[in-house]
Motif scaffolding. Structure first.
Motif, short mmCIF file in Angstrom:
data_model
loop_
_atom_site.label_atom_id
_atom_site.label_comp_id
_atom_site.label_asym_id
_atom_site.label_seq_id
_atom_site.Cartn_x
_atom_site.Cartn_y
_atom_site.Cartn_z
N ILE A 97 19.38 42.32 0.19
CA ILE A 97 19.83 43.50 -0.98
C ILE A 97 20.20 44.39 0.64
N ALA A 98 21.05 45.33 -0.38
CA ALA A 98 21.94 46.05 0.07
C ALA A 98 21.37 47.44 -0.04
N LEU A 99 21.24 47.87 -1.44
CA LEU A 99 20.67 49.08 -1.80
C LEU A 99 20.54 48.34 -3.33
N SER A 100 19.23 49.29 -3.14
CA SER A 100 18.77 49.16 -4.42
C SER A 100 18.44 50.80 -5.45
N VAL A 101 19.35 51.12 -6.09
CA VAL A 101 19.02 52.36 -6.80
C VAL A 101 17.95 52.24 -8.03
N MET A 125 26.54 33.97 6.26
CA MET A 125 26.24 35.31 6.48
C MET A 125 25.43 35.91 5.39
N ALA A 126 24.18 36.61 4.62
CA ALA A 126 23.77 36.59 2.98
C ALA A 126 24.94 37.54 2.74
N ILE A 127 25.06 37.41 1.67
CA ILE A 127 26.32 38.09 0.33
C ILE A 127 25.27 39.16 -0.08
N PRO A 128 25.72 40.74 0.24
CA PRO A 128 25.36 41.61 -0.19
C PRO A 128 25.53 41.85 -1.41
N VAL A 129 24.00 42.90 -1.95
CA VAL A 129 23.44 42.78 -3.58
C VAL A 129 23.85 44.32 -3.56
N ILE A 130 24.32 45.10 -4.85
CA ILE A 130 23.06 46.03 -4.63
C ILE A 130 23.19 46.74 -6.29
N ASP A 131 21.87 46.81 -6.34
CA ASP A 131 20.94 46.72 -7.63
C ASP A 131 21.17 48.05 -8.18
N LEU A 132 21.38 48.37 -9.14
CA LEU A 132 21.15 49.52 -9.99
C LEU A 132 20.21 49.18 -10.53
N PHE A 133 19.30 50.21 -11.50
CA PHE A 133 18.50 50.71 -12.48
C PHE A 133 17.55 49.57 -12.19
N ALA A 134 16.54 49.57 -10.73
CA ALA A 134 16.29 48.00 -10.21
C ALA A 134 14.27 47.57 -10.90
N GLY A 135 14.32 49.30 -11.18
CA GLY A 135 12.73 48.76 -11.68
C GLY A 135 11.90 48.19 -10.84
N PRO A 136 11.20 47.84 -10.85
CA PRO A 136 10.58 47.63 -9.12
C PRO A 136 10.70 45.87 -8.73
N GLY A 137 11.89 45.43 -9.08
CA GLY A 137 13.00 44.56 -8.51
C GLY A 137 13.29 43.20 -8.65
N GLY A 138 12.57 43.23 -10.12
CA GLY A 138 12.23 41.48 -11.14
C GLY A 138 13.61 40.42 -9.91
#
Length: 537
Positions: free
Chosen positions: A33-37, A1-14
């Motif tokens: 990616i579970a959540l990007s902000v 099962m994929a490991i969840p990732v929270i991405d803060l200050f994500a920009g365009p997502g690089g």
């Protein structure tokens, strides 16, 4: 099962793109990616679109996505036609401002969104890079700041939002990115980097004023901070394996297969109850810019402040060789200029476009990473316009670099091509801003792609004199290692800003391999049984 990732200050997502693209042993996704902000609207639109793209298996991306890239379908219609995937993408990519200033979202809502995204998963990853403008050397110089002051610039303290989430939610691992200028930044209390390392080691002591919630004591084990390029040995008393050796945390991307000399601070944090010493990145050969720029359709620059056409553009270039312009110039450079002028043709694709049909799109480096045959062309490939005087400078500078293999300084330009700027004499004599015009050299990695590329192209001149222009968004994106099917939303200025601020996805992909080993290590598996993590609040 994929490991969840929270991405803060994500920009365009690089950063998130690199992790999302890593397969696991069974061919599925190792991370998800579970959540990007992200607060900036255009970057958030790009982030959402890429999330939509990832809702499909690579071979099952609908034709409608490519119709959008070709300009034949609007974004709203694309989402209308695929409502389920669009809803997931819009929920995953959150348009929100973190912090305590005007318009910032409440911390309780941030916590709620994170917990909802994780769906009870305990072993997860936090990534992101707090805004770096406050720490950059150029930014501090422009603002004439010797000391950072959080009361005057809220960006100085935005990393505390990252700290708070570490303290409250206690992810197993985190990856934080920032500019190299962070190493020399100081507040009145201490060097910024030393303070940040200490805070990240024990985020609860800094970010939690009240450690009691609903009658429960909140506990967080804290983190050991590792370098990704220097192998760690025994820990120091503070729990930071490389504490005090600041340059150990700097990744020089050209050493790791990125066609760009981008130097960034990247911290790898592992929760202290996980007894794992991480691997480091593997060195790779330098990748010259030619290996990612060649294979794209040829286009020309436009002419600003006057009429523009293919013929007028070609005629304007010819003026670089008019009488008196090249007086005093080295004969080999002059011959190269004449040779290149003879080779100038009218590009079939003109100035390019947001989508340029071109079935022969290619790349000699990592075609598996960059290319998508279903595109049938290239997107975000529109040239800027330039004054005729700048076209002459660009033509000279790119021809000079073909001969000398370096970009010329101001004092190497003929007098007739020097700009009428008041600081030109200073640039020639004192070498201050002496490289205000810079061409990317074919046989070397590119200089750092920065957000300044959105303002002018003087630092980002294309190495081919016969195209005589600055880089396009797609070319900058290739140097940043974004796949060709990664579309950037917004105006050209907004697109350039997104690309310049991003983490190279191919670098993030290599970091993801290191991080995955931490999650898969037997010691981490045993820690999952008795995780000393913070209670949910």
């Amino acid at each position: 099962m994929a490991i969840p990732v929270i991405d803060l200050f994500a920009g365009p997502g690089g950063l998130g793109e690199g992790f999302s693209a890593l397969p696991d042993a069974k061919g599925g996704n190792a991370f998800k990616i579970a959540l990007s902000v992200e607060k900036e609207l255009n970057a958030h639109q790009t982030l959402t679109l890429r999330s939509f793209f990832r809702q499909f298996d690579p071979g099952d991306v609908p034709d409608d996505y490519y119709e959008f890239l070709k300009g034949k379908l609007s974004l709203s219609n694309l989402y209308f036609m695929w409502p389920e995937q669009a809803e997931v993408a819009l929920d995953e990519a959150w348009h929100a401002t973190l912090g305590e200033g005007k318009g910032a979202v409440a911390t309780a809502e941030v916590d709620r969104r994170i917990e909802a995204a994780l769906e009870g998963r305990k072993d997860w990853l936090l990534i992101g890079g707090p805004p770096c403008q406050a720490y950059s050397v150029v930014g501090r110089s422009r603002r004439q700041e010797k000391m950072l002051d959080e009361s005057k610039d809220e960006r100085v303290g935005l990393y505390k939002q990252y700290l708070r989430i570490l303290a409250v939610h206690s992810p197993s691992v985190f990856v934080m990115e920032n500019v190299k200028g962070l190493l020399s930044a100081e507040t009145r209390e201490s060097p910024m980097f030393d303070k940040m390392l200490a805070d990240l080691s024990d985020p609860a002591s800094v970010a939690l004023r009240d450690k009691w919630r609903n009658g429960r004591l909140l506990t967080c084990p804290g983190y050991r901070i590792y370098s990704l390029v220097v192998k760690s040995g025994s820990d120091d008393p503070a729990g930071n394996p490389a504490y005090g050796r600041q340059m150990d945390y700097v990744i020089m991307t050209e050493k790791y297969g990125i066609p760009q000399s981008r130097h960034r601070v990247i911290l790898l944090g592992v929760r202290k109850d996980i007894s794992v010493i991480p691997d480091i990145l593997e060195d790779a050969d330098e990748v010259p810019v030619s290996k990612v720029l060649q294979g794209l359709p040829r286009i020309r620059s436009g002419i600003s402040r006057g009429n523009d056409s293919n013929e007028l553009w070609k005629a304007a270039l010819a003026q670089v060789a008019r009488e008196g312009i090249l007086d005093g110039v080295d004969n080999m450079v002059c011959q190269e200029i004449y040779r290149n002028l003879d080779q100038v043709t009218l590009p079939q694709n003109g100035m390019g476009a947001d989508y340029v049909p071109y079935p022969a799109v290619n790349v000699s480096y990592r075609p598996d990473w960059y290319l998508d045959k279903r595109l049938g062309g290239v997107c975000n490939h529109l040239s800027k316009t330039h004054m005729e005087s700048d076209l002459h400078r660009y033509f000279f500078i790119s021809s000079f670099a073909k001969v000398r293999k370096v970009s010329p300084k101001l004092n190497e330009l003929p007098e007739s091509l020097l700009p009428a700027h008041k600081n030109v004499t200073e640039g020639k004599d004192l070498k201050t801003f002496s490289d205000r015009f810079r061409v990317q050299v074919w046989n070397r990695p590119s200089k750092t792609i920065t957000s300044h590329i959105s303002k002018d192209g003087h630092y980002f001149i294309h190495p081919d004199p016969t195209q005589c222009r600055s880089l396009t968004v797609r070319e900058a994106a290739r140097i940043q290692t974004f796949p060709d099917n990664y579309y950037f939303c917004g105006t050209m200025t907004a697109q350039f800003t997104q690309v310049g601020n991003a983490v190279p996805p191919l670098l993030a992909h290599q970091i993801a391999k290191v991080v995955l080993k931490i999650f898969k290590s037997p010691l981490n598996e045993s820690n999952k049984k008795h995780p000393q993590r913070l209670k949910n609040v």
